[in-house]
Design a protein around this motif. Structure first.
Motif, PDB file in Angstrom:
ATOM      1  N   ILE A   7       0.874  -1.163   0.000  1.00 17.98           N
ATOM      2  CA  ILE A   7       0.000   0.000   0.000  1.00 17.98           C
ATOM      3  C   ILE A   7       0.915   1.217   0.000  1.00 17.98           C
ATOM      4  O   ILE A   7       1.829   1.306   0.816  1.00 17.98           O
ATOM      5  N   LEU A   8       0.676   2.130  -0.913  1.00 18.66           N
ATOM      6  CA  LEU A   8       1.474   3.349  -0.994  1.00 18.66           C
ATOM      7  C   LEU A   8       0.680   4.490  -0.374  1.00 18.66           C
ATOM      8  O   LEU A   8      -0.418   4.814  -0.830  1.00 18.66           O
ATOM      9  N   VAL A   9       1.228   5.083   0.681  1.00 19.44           N
ATOM     10  CA  VAL A   9       0.605   6.215   1.363  1.00 19.44           C
ATOM     11  C   VAL A   9       1.353   7.463   0.906  1.00 19.44           C
ATOM     12  O   VAL A   9       2.570   7.553   1.059  1.00 19.44           O
ATOM     13  N   VAL A  10       0.611   8.433   0.348  1.00 18.27           N
ATOM     14  CA  VAL A  10       1.225   9.630  -0.231  1.00 18.27           C
ATOM     15  C   VAL A  10       0.657  10.881   0.434  1.00 18.27           C
ATOM     16  O   VAL A  10      -0.544  11.126   0.381  1.00 18.27           O
ATOM     17  N   ASP A  11       1.547  11.654   1.048  1.00 17.59           N
ATOM     18  CA  ASP A  11       1.150  12.922   1.653  1.00 17.59           C
ATOM     19  C   ASP A  11       2.396  13.766   1.819  1.00 17.59           C
ATOM     20  O   ASP A  11       3.474  13.228   2.070  1.00 17.59           O
ATOM     21  N   ASP A  12       2.267  15.074   1.693  1.00 15.54           N
ATOM     22  CA  ASP A  12       3.417  15.957   1.826  1.00 15.54           C
ATOM     23  C   ASP A  12       3.726  16.300   3.281  1.00 15.54           C
ATOM     24  O   ASP A  12       4.710  16.974   3.556  1.00 15.54           O
ATOM     25  N   TYR A  71      -0.541  -5.174   6.546  1.00 16.03           N
ATOM     26  CA  TYR A  71      -0.192  -5.089   5.131  1.00 16.03           C
ATOM     27  C   TYR A  71       1.131  -4.336   4.973  1.00 16.03           C
ATOM     28  O   TYR A  71       1.411  -3.417   5.741  1.00 16.03           O
ATOM     29  N   PRO A  72       1.916  -4.686   3.964  1.00 11.63           N
ATOM     30  CA  PRO A  72       3.138  -3.922   3.723  1.00 11.63           C
ATOM     31  C   PRO A  72       2.797  -2.515   3.229  1.00 11.63           C
ATOM     32  O   PRO A  72       1.956  -2.353   2.349  1.00 11.63           O
ATOM     33  N   VAL A  73       3.434  -1.506   3.828  1.00 14.67           N
ATOM     34  CA  VAL A  73       3.129  -0.112   3.513  1.00 14.67           C
ATOM     35  C   VAL A  73       4.410   0.618   3.121  1.00 14.67           C
ATOM     36  O   VAL A  73       5.440   0.467   3.777  1.00 14.67           O
ATOM     37  N   ASP A  74       4.340   1.376   2.031  1.00 19.56           N
ATOM     38  CA  ASP A  74       5.405   2.282   1.619  1.00 19.56           C
ATOM     39  C   ASP A  74       4.869   3.694   1.728  1.00 19.56           C
ATOM     40  O   ASP A  74       3.661   3.903   1.751  1.00 19.56           O
ATOM     41  N   ARG A  75       5.771   4.665   1.739  1.00 20.44           N
ATOM     42  CA  ARG A  75       5.340   6.056   1.812  1.00 20.44           C
ATOM     43  C   ARG A  75       6.034   6.872   0.740  1.00 20.44           C
ATOM     44  O   ARG A  75       7.121   6.541   0.293  1.00 20.44           O
TER      45      ARG A  75
END
Length: 165
Positions: free
Chosen positions: A9-14, A31-35
């Motif tokens: 899961i890709l979490v995208v925020d500035d 779950y595996p999470v990337d940022r």
């Protein structure tokens, strides 16, 4: 035969605090999470592959969430990755309509209750895994491979979603 890694899961925020809060809310799911902290980094991550779901901030300074979603929708490699757009801009029907026109799976306004986030993410992630497994089986069938009855190793067995208390 090596087992395929589960899609991430890709979490995208500035904002780092928002990234941390979303990762913390999702941690119980396992779950595996990337940022990614920018839209540009998000695009690079999805193009590298292995992403099963994107949680995408709407308003970012460089490449907006709308631009990321638009670009992903245009590429065959990324167009089937579900996107949950998340905004701190408040209730704005024009922004929501624009997001859904781009084909996003969900549009959420901050602050988001952690159990709501987990429920939505689990549903979208598990649905994405099932769709990927079906595509793989169809591809195997079209290529004439004999045994296409087993789903890929990373496909989780179907489980009912928990009901909120």
């Amino acid at each position: 035969m090596p087992t395929a890694a589960r899609p991430r899961i890709l979490v995208v925020d500035d904002r780092d605090d928002t990234l941390f809060a979303m990762e913390s809310a999702l941690a119980p799911l396992g779950y595996p999470v990337d940022r990614a902290a920018t839209g540009d980094d998000a695009l690079k991550a999805v193009l590298r592959g292995g992403i099963g779901l994107v949680l995408l901030d709407v308003l970012m300074p460089d490449v907006s969430g709308f631009e990321v979603a638009h670009y992903m929708a245009r590429l065959e490699q990324t167009q089937d990755i579900p996107i949950m757009m998340i905004t701190g801009a408040g209730q704005d029907t024009a922004l929501a309509a624009k997001a859904f026109e781009l084909g996003v799976a969900d549009y959420v306004v901050k602050p988001v209750e952690p159990w709501v986030m987990r429920t939505k993410v689990r549903y979208l992630y598990e649905t994405s895994l099932r769709m990927h497994a079906l595509r793989e089986r169809l591809r195997a069938y079209e290529n004439g491979n004999g045994d296409n009855s087993a789903p890929p190793a990373h496909a989780a067995p179907p489980q009912p979603l928990p009901r909120p208390a």
